[in-house]
Design a protein around this motif. Structure first.
Motif, mmCIF file in Angstrom:
data_model
loop_
_atom_site.group_PDB
_atom_site.id
_atom_site.type_symbol
_atom_site.label_atom_id
_atom_site.label_comp_id
_atom_site.label_asym_id
_atom_site.label_seq_id
_atom_site.Cartn_x
_atom_site.Cartn_y
_atom_site.Cartn_z
ATOM 1 N N VAL A 1 46.233 42.176 33.067
ATOM 2 C CA VAL A 1 46.362 43.720 33.123
ATOM 3 C C VAL A 1 47.291 44.218 32.208
ATOM 4 C CG1 VAL A 1 45.459 43.772 35.369
ATOM 5 C CG2 VAL A 1 47.842 43.399 34.899
ATOM 6 N N ASP A 2 47.093 45.301 31.743
ATOM 7 C CA ASP A 2 47.916 45.875 30.604
ATOM 8 C C ASP A 2 49.405 46.397 31.410
ATOM 9 O OD1 ASP A 2 47.297 48.396 31.955
ATOM 10 O OD2 ASP A 2 46.603 49.356 30.180
ATOM 11 N N ASN A 3 49.523 46.149 32.532
ATOM 12 C CA ASN A 3 50.954 46.595 33.024
ATOM 13 C C ASN A 3 51.196 45.600 34.247
ATOM 14 O OD1 ASN A 3 53.080 48.227 34.529
ATOM 15 N ND2 ASN A 3 52.570 49.824 33.034
ATOM 16 N N GLY A 4 52.189 44.861 34.164
ATOM 17 C CA GLY A 4 52.764 44.000 35.197
ATOM 18 C C GLY A 4 51.847 42.930 35.575
ATOM 19 N N ASN A 5 51.894 42.233 36.827
ATOM 20 C CA ASN A 5 51.128 41.187 37.178
ATOM 21 C C ASN A 5 50.061 41.254 37.859
ATOM 22 O OD1 ASN A 5 53.231 39.399 36.109
ATOM 23 N ND2 ASN A 5 54.137 39.013 38.224
ATOM 24 N N ASN B 1 41.962 51.995 34.971
ATOM 25 C CA ASN B 1 42.391 52.949 35.999
ATOM 26 C C ASN B 1 42.342 52.042 37.432
ATOM 27 O OD1 ASN B 1 40.964 55.133 33.799
ATOM 28 N ND2 ASN B 1 42.781 55.315 34.386
ATOM 29 N N THR C 1 50.536 46.864 39.813
ATOM 30 C CA THR C 1 50.930 48.189 39.247
ATOM 31 C C THR C 1 49.554 49.016 39.497
ATOM 32 O OG1 THR C 1 52.217 47.216 37.811
ATOM 33 C CG2 THR C 1 51.786 49.617 37.360
ATOM 34 N N ASP C 2 49.727 50.363 39.904
ATOM 35 C CA ASP C 2 48.648 51.292 40.177
ATOM 36 C C ASP C 2 48.304 51.581 38.723
ATOM 37 O OD1 ASP C 2 46.900 52.769 41.629
ATOM 38 O OD2 ASP C 2 48.070 54.409 41.252
ATOM 39 N N ASN C 3 46.907 52.222 38.467
ATOM 40 C CA ASN C 3 46.476 52.631 37.423
ATOM 41 C C ASN C 3 46.446 51.789 36.128
ATOM 42 O OD1 ASN C 3 44.876 54.705 36.310
ATOM 43 N ND2 ASN C 3 46.742 55.827 35.884
ATOM 44 N N THR C 4 45.884 50.547 36.677
ATOM 45 C CA THR C 4 46.162 49.547 35.424
ATOM 46 C C THR C 4 44.831 49.338 34.933
ATOM 47 O OG1 THR C 4 46.304 47.862 36.810
ATOM 48 C CG2 THR C 4 48.495 48.561 35.798
#
Lengths: 207, 96
Positions: free
Chosen positions: A189-193, A128, A79-82
């Motif tokens: 990471v705080d979003n996804g893998n 980010n 995921t971008d911007n993580t």
């Protein structure tokens, strides 16, 4: 002649003349250093991660080493911007409260970046991060996580490609307000893998 | 189901498996939405721009109408934003 020590300052490559050793058999070399010298950096683990939501290392910290250096390279996420983050682990579970950290850095545009949290659920590595072909990397030191000190400290330099922008760098540091002996870490990471990356952990022996 | 990777540094055993229900719930609770991240970035930038002009609001200074408008536009900049795309497309007002 007993081969008792190889001094890095006098190290030469080549062949020791047969006549200068009492026994050319490797099994006869009995006086190699018995312990890891103070201050030595020793690789404990190296792991390539891919396609995972969380990476735990258990039974990592011990009385053998005092401080630990962790180097992450080629880190990518789905995921971008993580935000790359980590927690310390006790012998039973990751600690999810009591993290205090601050960070300063910059983007390649010149804009300053600062951030921080108190009583947070985790430590920050870098926020980010962009999810593209450009990876994120970090160089972190953990100070005496296996001790019983009232707080566990870390310092970290991380950088790479910023989401929707160019390069970025952030230096973070902080403490975990917890006097429990820590035995490992958890990175995610705080979003996804997390999709790729290499994590090396080195031990630094205290005096 | 999300995967979890666990390395036992003592035994060098490395396993990757599906998260348990408990691990998945904990993982889900830690996930931050892209919208939250975009709004956080937007607010951080807006707050810094306000800080940069805070001295205009000191009691021994009379703030110009242009500066008053600029600072109010900064405060209102998050109004009506409901998507990541909107948050990332925000154009900040020009400092007078």
């Amino acid at each position: 002649m007993a081969l008792s020590k190889i001094d890095a300052a006098n190290f030469l490559t080549g062949t020791i003349p047969q006549g200068n050793v009492a026994n050319a058999s490797l099994s006869a070399v009995t006086a190699l250093p018995a312990a890891i010298p103070t201050g030595s950096l020793v690789l404990i683990t190296e792991t390539n991660i891919s396609g995972t939501g969380a990476f735990h290392i258990t039974n990592l910290f011990s009385s053998t080493y005092r401080d630990y250096k962790i180097i992450g390279s080629g880190l990518k996420q789905a995921t971008d911007n993580t935000h790359w983050i980590f927690q310390l682990r006790t012998s039973s579970a990751a600690v999810s409260s009591g993290y205090y950290w601050a960070g300063v850095g910059a983007r390649n545009t010149g804009s300053a970046v600062d951030a921080g949290e108190e009583g947070a659920t985790d430590f920050s590595i870098i926020s980010n991060a962009a999810s593209d072909t450009h990876a994120t990397s970090f160089d972190m030191t953990l100070y005496d996580p296996y001790g019983y000190q009232v707080s566990k400290n870390y310092t970290c330099i991380a950088g790479g490609r910023r989401s929707g922008d160019g390069g970025h760098l952030i230096c973070t540091s902080g403490f975990l307000a917890n006097d429990t002996r820590m035995e490992g870490i958890m990175i995610n990471v705080d979003n996804g893998n997390m999709t790729a990356g290499n994590i090396k952990v080195y031990g630094i022996k205290g005096s | 189901m999300t995967k979890i990777t666990i390395l036992n540094a003592a035994t060098k055993e490395l396993i990757t498996r599906d998260m348990t229900a408990e691990e998945q719930a904990e993982f889900d609770a830690r996930q931050v939405s892209q919208f939250d991240t975009a709004m956080k970035n937007l607010r951080n930038k807006r707050n810094q721009l306000l800080i940069d002009t805070d001295f205009h609001a000191l009691s021994d200074n009379t703030m110009s109408a242009d500066m008053t408008t600029y600072r109010q536009e900064l405060r209102d900049i998050t109004n009506g934003i409901t998507t990541v795309e909107q948050a990332n497309a925000v154009v900040f007002p020009t400092k007078p």
